[in-house]
Design a protein around this motif. Sequence first.
Motif, PDB file in Angstrom:
ATOM      1  N   ALA A 140      21.857  37.884  15.622  1.00 56.08           N
ATOM      2  CA  ALA A 140      22.148  38.510  14.318  1.00 56.08           C
ATOM      3  C   ALA A 140      22.643  37.498  13.290  1.00 56.08           C
ATOM      4  CB  ALA A 140      23.193  39.608  14.504  1.00 56.08           C
ATOM      5  N   HIS A 141      23.212  36.366  13.770  1.00 54.54           N
ATOM      6  CA  HIS A 141      23.768  35.362  12.847  1.00 54.54           C
ATOM      7  C   HIS A 141      22.699  34.570  12.096  1.00 54.54           C
ATOM      8  CE1 HIS A 141      27.605  36.071  14.674  1.00 54.54           C
ATOM      9  NE2 HIS A 141      27.223  35.637  15.853  1.00 54.54           N
ATOM     10  N   GLY A 142      21.460  34.605  12.604  1.00 47.55           N
ATOM     11  CA  GLY A 142      20.388  33.879  11.932  1.00 47.55           C
ATOM     12  C   GLY A 142      20.353  32.398  12.286  1.00 47.55           C
ATOM     13  N   VAL A 143      19.269  31.739  11.872  1.00 46.11           N
ATOM     14  CA  VAL A 143      19.134  30.286  12.052  1.00 46.11           C
ATOM     15  C   VAL A 143      18.454  29.730  10.807  1.00 46.11           C
ATOM     16  CG1 VAL A 143      18.937  30.304  14.578  1.00 46.11           C
ATOM     17  CG2 VAL A 143      16.876  30.496  13.189  1.00 46.11           C
ATOM     18  N   SER A 144      18.343  28.420  10.740  1.00 46.58           N
ATOM     19  CA  SER A 144      17.663  27.814   9.593  1.00 46.58           C
ATOM     20  C   SER A 144      16.148  27.862   9.804  1.00 46.58           C
ATOM     21  CB  SER A 144      18.105  26.360   9.453  1.00 46.58           C
ATOM     22  OG  SER A 144      17.671  25.638  10.589  1.00 46.58           O
ATOM     23  N   GLY A 145      15.423  27.735   8.699  1.00 42.49           N
ATOM     24  CA  GLY A 145      13.961  27.675   8.772  1.00 42.49           C
ATOM     25  C   GLY A 145      13.512  26.479   9.603  1.00 42.49           C
ATOM     26  N   GLN A 146      14.266  25.368   9.504  1.00 37.46           N
ATOM     27  CA  GLN A 146      13.904  24.157  10.262  1.00 37.46           C
ATOM     28  C   GLN A 146      13.948  24.436  11.761  1.00 37.46           C
ATOM     29  OE1 GLN A 146      16.003  24.497   7.710  1.00 37.46           O
ATOM     30  NE2 GLN A 146      16.710  22.537   6.910  1.00 37.46           N
ATOM     31  N   LYS A 147      14.940  25.229  12.171  1.00 37.15           N
ATOM     32  CA  LYS A 147      15.057  25.507  13.605  1.00 37.15           C
ATOM     33  C   LYS A 147      13.895  26.394  14.071  1.00 37.15           C
ATOM     34  CE  LYS A 147      18.119  27.111  17.212  1.00 37.15           C
ATOM     35  NZ  LYS A 147      19.493  27.356  17.598  1.00 37.15           N
ATOM     36  N   HIS A 194      20.037  38.328   3.731  1.00 35.37           N
ATOM     37  CA  HIS A 194      20.275  38.446   2.292  1.00 35.37           C
ATOM     38  C   HIS A 194      21.160  37.288   1.799  1.00 35.37           C
ATOM     39  CE1 HIS A 194      20.588  40.387  -1.534  1.00 35.37           C
ATOM     40  NE2 HIS A 194      21.897  40.547  -1.437  1.00 35.37           N
ATOM     41  N   VAL A 195      22.159  36.932   2.594  1.00 39.07           N
ATOM     42  CA  VAL A 195      23.052  35.819   2.210  1.00 39.07           C
ATOM     43  C   VAL A 195      22.243  34.517   2.130  1.00 39.07           C
ATOM     44  CG1 VAL A 195      25.076  34.450   2.868  1.00 39.07           C
ATOM     45  CG2 VAL A 195      25.081  36.924   3.242  1.00 39.07           C
ATOM     46  N   GLN A 196      21.371  34.310   3.116  1.00 38.83           N
ATOM     47  CA  GLN A 196      20.528  33.098   3.103  1.00 38.83           C
ATOM     48  C   GLN A 196      19.678  33.075   1.827  1.00 38.83           C
ATOM     49  OE1 GLN A 196      18.157  32.612   6.636  1.00 38.83           O
ATOM     50  NE2 GLN A 196      19.897  32.088   7.909  1.00 38.83           N
ATOM     51  N   GLN A 197      19.177  34.252   1.461  1.00 43.12           N
ATOM     52  CA  GLN A 197      18.323  34.340   0.275  1.00 43.12           C
ATOM     53  C   GLN A 197      19.106  34.018  -0.999  1.00 43.12           C
ATOM     54  OE1 GLN A 197      14.895  34.992   0.801  1.00 43.12           O
ATOM     55  NE2 GLN A 197      15.028  34.002  -1.200  1.00 43.12           N
ATOM     56  N   ILE A 198      20.333  34.544  -1.083  1.00 49.64           N
ATOM     57  CA  ILE A 198      21.178  34.280  -2.267  1.00 49.64           C
ATOM     58  C   ILE A 198      21.416  32.774  -2.399  1.00 49.64           C
ATOM     59  CG2 ILE A 198      23.533  34.540  -3.196  1.00 49.64           C
ATOM     60  CD1 ILE A 198      23.575  37.361  -1.951  1.00 49.64           C
ATOM     61  N   ALA A 199      21.785  32.147  -1.264  1.00 49.04           N
ATOM     62  CA  ALA A 199      22.070  30.702  -1.284  1.00 49.04           C
ATOM     63  C   ALA A 199      20.825  29.922  -1.696  1.00 49.04           C
ATOM     64  CB  ALA A 199      22.556  30.255   0.094  1.00 49.04           C
ATOM     65  N   GLN A 200      19.695  30.320  -1.124  1.00 44.48           N
ATOM     66  CA  GLN A 200      18.447  29.601  -1.415  1.00 44.48           C
ATOM     67  C   GLN A 200      18.052  29.744  -2.891  1.00 44.48           C
ATOM     68  OE1 GLN A 200      15.021  30.912   0.843  1.00 44.48           O
ATOM     69  NE2 GLN A 200      14.725  28.814   1.525  1.00 44.48           N
ATOM     70  N   ASN A 201      18.181  30.969  -3.422  1.00 43.37           N
ATOM     71  CA  ASN A 201      17.832  31.188  -4.839  1.00 43.37           C
ATOM     72  C   ASN A 201      18.691  30.311  -5.748  1.00 43.37           C
ATOM     73  OD1 ASN A 201      16.017  33.081  -4.027  1.00 43.37           O
ATOM     74  ND2 ASN A 201      17.227  34.864  -4.633  1.00 43.37           N
ATOM     75  N   ASP A 202      20.000  30.277  -5.459  1.00 41.41           N
ATOM     76  CA  ASP A 202      20.895  29.468  -6.296  1.00 41.41           C
ATOM     77  C   ASP A 202      20.561  27.982  -6.161  1.00 41.41           C
ATOM     78  OD1 ASP A 202      22.188  31.626  -7.316  1.00 41.41           O
ATOM     79  OD2 ASP A 202      23.949  31.493  -6.017  1.00 41.41           O
ATOM     80  N   TYR A 203      20.242  27.576  -4.956  1.00 44.11           N
ATOM     81  CA  TYR A 203      19.898  26.165  -4.700  1.00 44.11           C
ATOM     82  C   TYR A 203      18.652  25.777  -5.513  1.00 44.11           C
ATOM     83  CZ  TYR A 203      18.452  22.081  -1.895  1.00 44.11           C
ATOM     84  OH  TYR A 203      18.070  20.838  -1.474  1.00 44.11           O
ATOM     85  N   VAL A 204      17.660  26.657  -5.466  1.00 40.61           N
ATOM     86  CA  VAL A 204      16.420  26.395  -6.213  1.00 40.61           C
ATOM     87  C   VAL A 204      16.708  26.373  -7.718  1.00 40.61           C
ATOM     88  CG1 VAL A 204      14.137  27.386  -6.773  1.00 40.61           C
ATOM     89  CG2 VAL A 204      14.907  27.294  -4.398  1.00 40.61           C
ATOM     90  N   ASP A 205      17.691  27.187  -8.149  1.00 37.19           N
ATOM     91  CA  ASP A 205      18.062  27.210  -9.579  1.00 37.19           C
ATOM     92  C   ASP A 205      18.947  26.030  -9.973  1.00 37.19           C
ATOM     93  OD1 ASP A 205      16.641  29.461 -10.060  1.00 37.19           O
ATOM     94  OD2 ASP A 205      18.349  30.845 -10.013  1.00 37.19           O
ATOM     95  N   GLY A 206      19.154  25.098  -9.082  1.00 41.44           N
ATOM     96  CA  GLY A 206      19.886  23.872  -9.431  1.00 41.44           C
ATOM     97  C   GLY A 206      21.383  23.908  -9.181  1.00 41.44           C
ATOM     98  N   ILE A 241      25.544  27.551   9.872  1.00 40.33           N
ATOM     99  CA  ILE A 241      24.499  26.539  10.121  1.00 40.33           C
ATOM    100  C   ILE A 241      23.169  27.051   9.543  1.00 40.33           C
ATOM    101  CG2 ILE A 241      23.177  25.356  11.941  1.00 40.33           C
ATOM    102  CD1 ILE A 241      25.804  25.458  13.642  1.00 40.33           C
ATOM    103  N   GLY A 242      22.915  28.356   9.737  1.00 36.30           N
ATOM    104  CA  GLY A 242      21.679  28.958   9.221  1.00 36.30           C
ATOM    105  C   GLY A 242      21.635  28.972   7.698  1.00 36.30           C
ATOM    106  N   VAL A 243      22.752  29.350   7.072  1.00 37.28           N
ATOM    107  CA  VAL A 243      22.787  29.408   5.597  1.00 37.28           C
ATOM    108  C   VAL A 243      22.634  27.991   5.029  1.00 37.28           C
ATOM    109  CG1 VAL A 243      24.179  30.002   3.567  1.00 37.28           C
ATOM    110  CG2 VAL A 243      24.196  31.515   5.549  1.00 37.28           C
ATOM    111  N   ASN A 244      23.317  27.042   5.650  1.00 38.11           N
ATOM    112  CA  ASN A 244      23.205  25.652   5.193  1.00 38.11           C
ATOM    113  C   ASN A 244      21.762  25.160   5.342  1.00 38.11           C
ATOM    114  OD1 ASN A 244      24.083  23.188   4.195  1.00 38.11           O
ATOM    115  ND2 ASN A 244      24.752  22.432   6.196  1.00 38.11           N
TER     116      ASN A 244
END
Length: 286
Positions: free
Chosen positions: A78-85, A106-118, A133-136
């Motif tokens: 349930a904790h998720g993993v990174s796309g790389q893993k 959803h948290v991963q998505q929020i982080a990714q959207n903000d990251y893409v937005d600079g 680790i997954g969100v990072n």
Amino acid sequence: MKVILLPKFYGHCPGLKRSLKIADDLILEAEKNGKKIYYDVPLAHNEEVEKKLQKGGFQEVNIEEVTDAKGQYFLISAHGVSGQKIEKLKKKNFVVKSAVCPTVKHVQQIAQNDYVDGYQIVIFGKSTHPEIIGVNGSVDDSATIVADVDEGFKIKLNKKTSVICQTTLSSDKYDEFVENLKKANPKTKIVARNTICPIVEGRVQMCAAHVVEEKPDIVVVVGSKTSSNTKQLASKLAKLVPTMLVGSEKELEKSDFEKNTTVLVVSGTSAPPEEVERIAEKLKNF
Ligand code: SF4
């Protein structure tokens, strides 16, 4: 002894219920297809749940030691993993199955959207926790990860920043951390993304309100001492009333309780409801 046990204060959260159902279904599928199921992060911070899954055929694995999984299943918790893993697992010929909680996704998505937005990403959480680790991983491992509120004063930001929070931490600490970060970086745009799980937060608040209203003599919090949300629940309640954190019924001693005590029994979101009910029954007989 008077024991108060109310359904809204114990049992698995929807995210964990869902992932355990996926695990049960996968056991049947693996049996049918003659496959093994591997995992490397416990599905729940709970020994009883782990034993049950292992009995059903789950096997812990260090994926670094696997060169060719030959199409065996790998279940993501349930904790998720990174796309790389996920890519790594696929390259090693695992068939990847996901039991990731939608809230974590959803948290991963929020982080990714903000990251893409600079935005620079700062995560308030434990760097070794699988969720973090997954969100990072979803932001190319670029996040600054901090678990201590006071560290907020020490981080120097050089661009607009988004502050994500581990889903199982407390709002009080997260808010304090963000405030400290803002004080240390008054000219930087800092966006607070309170990504704390509403289920965890809701249970803490409901239990605390009940303690204030009903005034039990003691609260027994059932759950693992390694579970973030359980520790958070226990620490919040301990500020209001004497509180014991109990992993299993074996830890309960009659001598720890005075006669005619009123005990409120609650649990973290990873404690199996049957365990909580057994503990409540044992307490009733003290
Ligand atoms: S505590 Fe919340 S985020 Fe974590 S698994 Fe449960 S529902 Fe999902």
